[in-house]
Design a protein around this motif. Sequence first.
Motif, mmCIF file in Angstrom:
data_model
loop_
_atom_site.group_PDB
_atom_site.id
_atom_site.type_symbol
_atom_site.label_atom_id
_atom_site.label_comp_id
_atom_site.label_asym_id
_atom_site.label_seq_id
_atom_site.Cartn_x
_atom_site.Cartn_y
_atom_site.Cartn_z
ATOM 1 N N ILE A 277 -15.978 0.765 1.417
ATOM 2 C CA ILE A 277 -15.373 2.018 0.959
ATOM 3 C C ILE A 277 -15.819 2.348 -0.463
ATOM 4 O O ILE A 277 -16.148 3.501 -0.782
ATOM 5 N N MET A 278 -15.864 1.329 -1.322
ATOM 6 C CA MET A 278 -16.264 1.550 -2.700
ATOM 7 C C MET A 278 -17.737 1.956 -2.793
ATOM 8 O O MET A 278 -18.103 2.842 -3.572
ATOM 9 N N CYS A 279 -18.586 1.305 -2.003
ATOM 10 C CA CYS A 279 -20.007 1.670 -2.009
ATOM 11 C C CYS A 279 -20.200 3.089 -1.501
ATOM 12 O O CYS A 279 -21.024 3.847 -2.032
ATOM 13 N N LYS A 280 -19.432 3.465 -0.484
ATOM 14 C CA LYS A 280 -19.521 4.820 0.042
ATOM 15 C C LYS A 280 -19.074 5.823 -1.019
ATOM 16 O O LYS A 280 -19.681 6.895 -1.183
ATOM 17 N N HIS A 362 -11.102 7.802 -10.538
ATOM 18 C CA HIS A 362 -12.356 7.486 -9.849
ATOM 19 C C HIS A 362 -12.182 6.181 -9.070
ATOM 20 O O HIS A 362 -11.434 5.288 -9.507
ATOM 21 N N PRO A 363 -12.848 6.037 -7.913
ATOM 22 C CA PRO A 363 -12.681 4.806 -7.116
ATOM 23 C C PRO A 363 -12.995 3.521 -7.860
ATOM 24 O O PRO A 363 -12.445 2.467 -7.532
ATOM 25 N N ASP A 384 2.863 11.461 -7.572
ATOM 26 C CA ASP A 384 2.313 12.672 -6.978
ATOM 27 C C ASP A 384 1.339 13.422 -7.877
ATOM 28 O O ASP A 384 0.662 14.347 -7.419
ATOM 29 N N ILE A 385 1.236 13.063 -9.146
ATOM 30 C CA ILE A 385 0.269 13.736 -10.025
ATOM 31 C C ILE A 385 -0.954 12.860 -10.282
ATOM 32 O O ILE A 385 -1.829 13.223 -11.064
ATOM 33 N N VAL A 386 -1.008 11.698 -9.629
ATOM 34 C CA VAL A 386 -2.165 10.797 -9.747
ATOM 35 C C VAL A 386 -3.047 11.029 -8.517
ATOM 36 O O VAL A 386 -2.697 10.639 -7.406
ATOM 37 N N LEU A 387 -4.200 11.674 -8.723
ATOM 38 C CA LEU A 387 -5.051 12.109 -7.622
ATOM 39 C C LEU A 387 -6.391 11.380 -7.620
ATOM 40 O O LEU A 387 -6.926 11.026 -8.683
ATOM 41 N N GLU A 388 -6.897 11.167 -6.433
ATOM 42 C CA GLU A 388 -8.213 10.545 -6.284
ATOM 43 C C GLU A 388 -9.315 11.565 -6.566
ATOM 44 O O GLU A 388 -9.080 12.775 -6.581
ATOM 45 N N MET A 389 -10.540 11.063 -6.764
ATOM 46 C CA MET A 389 -11.665 11.910 -7.145
ATOM 47 C C MET A 389 -11.880 13.060 -6.165
ATOM 48 O O MET A 389 -12.058 14.221 -6.576
#
Length: 480
Positions: A277-280, A362-363, A384-389
């Motif tokens: 997942i991280m490499c992707k 970021h991942p 709820d305000i912490v969002l992924e890239m």
Amino acid sequence: MLSQGFVSAAAIAASVLFILSLGGLSNQEKAKRAVWYGIVGMGVAVFFTAFGPGIGGYWLMIPMIVIGAVIGARLAGKVEMTEMPQLVAALHSFVGLAAVFVAWSADLERRRVLAARAADGVMQEFSAFAALVATKAPDELTFLQIEVVLGIFIGAVTFTGSVIAFGKLAGKVDGKPRQFPGGHLLNAGAAVASLVLAVLYLSGAGFWTLLVLAALAFFIGYHLIMGIGGADMPVVVSMLNSYSGWAAAAIGFTLGNDLLIVTGALVGSSGAILSYIMCKAMNRNFVSVILGGFGTTRGPAAEIEGEQVAIDASGVASALNDADSVVIVPGYGMAVAQAQSAVSDLVRKLRAAGKEVRFAIHPVAGRLPGHMNVLLAEAKVPYDIVLEMDEINDDFASTDVVIVIGSNDIVNPAAQEDPNSPIAGMPVLKVWEAKQVFISKRGQGTGYSGIENPLFYKENSRMFYGDARESLNALLPLVD
């Protein structure tokens, strides 16, 4: 002494708890409960294994368990969150080394049983494992030998690889990729030699084959991780986690321990999936990363024009007071400065003023998957305000202010603009598209991977120099 029925039931219960623990870690709100599932599962596993049938030597086992528990508790109490990645790497090394020792011991017991059979003698002092070996047919002993080879090879690679990963994460080993002359050919040669030794061992050669096999695997683990750049360490730690699981599973087969097999398989598969997942997420080929293909120079990097322009706390506060939307990008520098509480205070103040505030994660932010999420949760930042890239990257163009705290590679536009950059092609947070970008940084140096960042020189970027926690504490009274 507990019966085998109790031990088998405990193994099933512990396996279920481990599965619940892994499943719960996918959600921040359930993570604390999930950790307790894992703790209880491991306690059940240790107790019922230690007091199962055929186990003895308590005069040595119990003191070792107590000593290990005391050392672990003291380390857990002393280790800061910034040191967690290298602690994880160090613990992986213990698993690998244990696998090597257990595999060596298993082969010595196998030879002991075979010697007794050849002499038509009866062994009066069977260990629990030797008694198990004595019941095996010749073809089953061959499978045992294969398990021994796998345990030694995977365990040895895991041990030295984890030691080097620990050194790079702790700053004790240079984070730049380094290899001996010959590079990958040395690794390939050592792998072929290991295969030859495995065949010799299976053909009846002496114990020396396992010693040399371990030495070659130790070298492969060392040289492999030395050749991987510091920017890849989060992937490497995840990969070594997977290796340690497979080493444990191999030894579980050797010892006939079902629980160890299940636990090792869970760790091995989850670590492998996380690495993928991280490499992707980084747009990298997994094999290329592991073989040291990332973090090396492809050609002359593009020249950076302009200069870094500094700004003080009042300038940042003025921009924040005028902004309607703010995005904060945390990195390892936030963890080093222990600035998460100050960040949380700033967020509360901005939201109280009616401003939209979000975090972009970021991942591979930090040096361990989920590192930033844990720090922010510790500081009581709302989930709820912490969002992924992927959730926030398209929103930077409509964002008034971005505050980058201790990040470098994950906000580096060279990944998209410079094909010769060591991180070319890696998805990054496109913070430069915002109206204004403020970078909280100690000084003008490059980040952990040693790659220059053009973001710092862009017209809409300003450098907010200083310790992150001190800078934010100076900023807080100025924000309306």
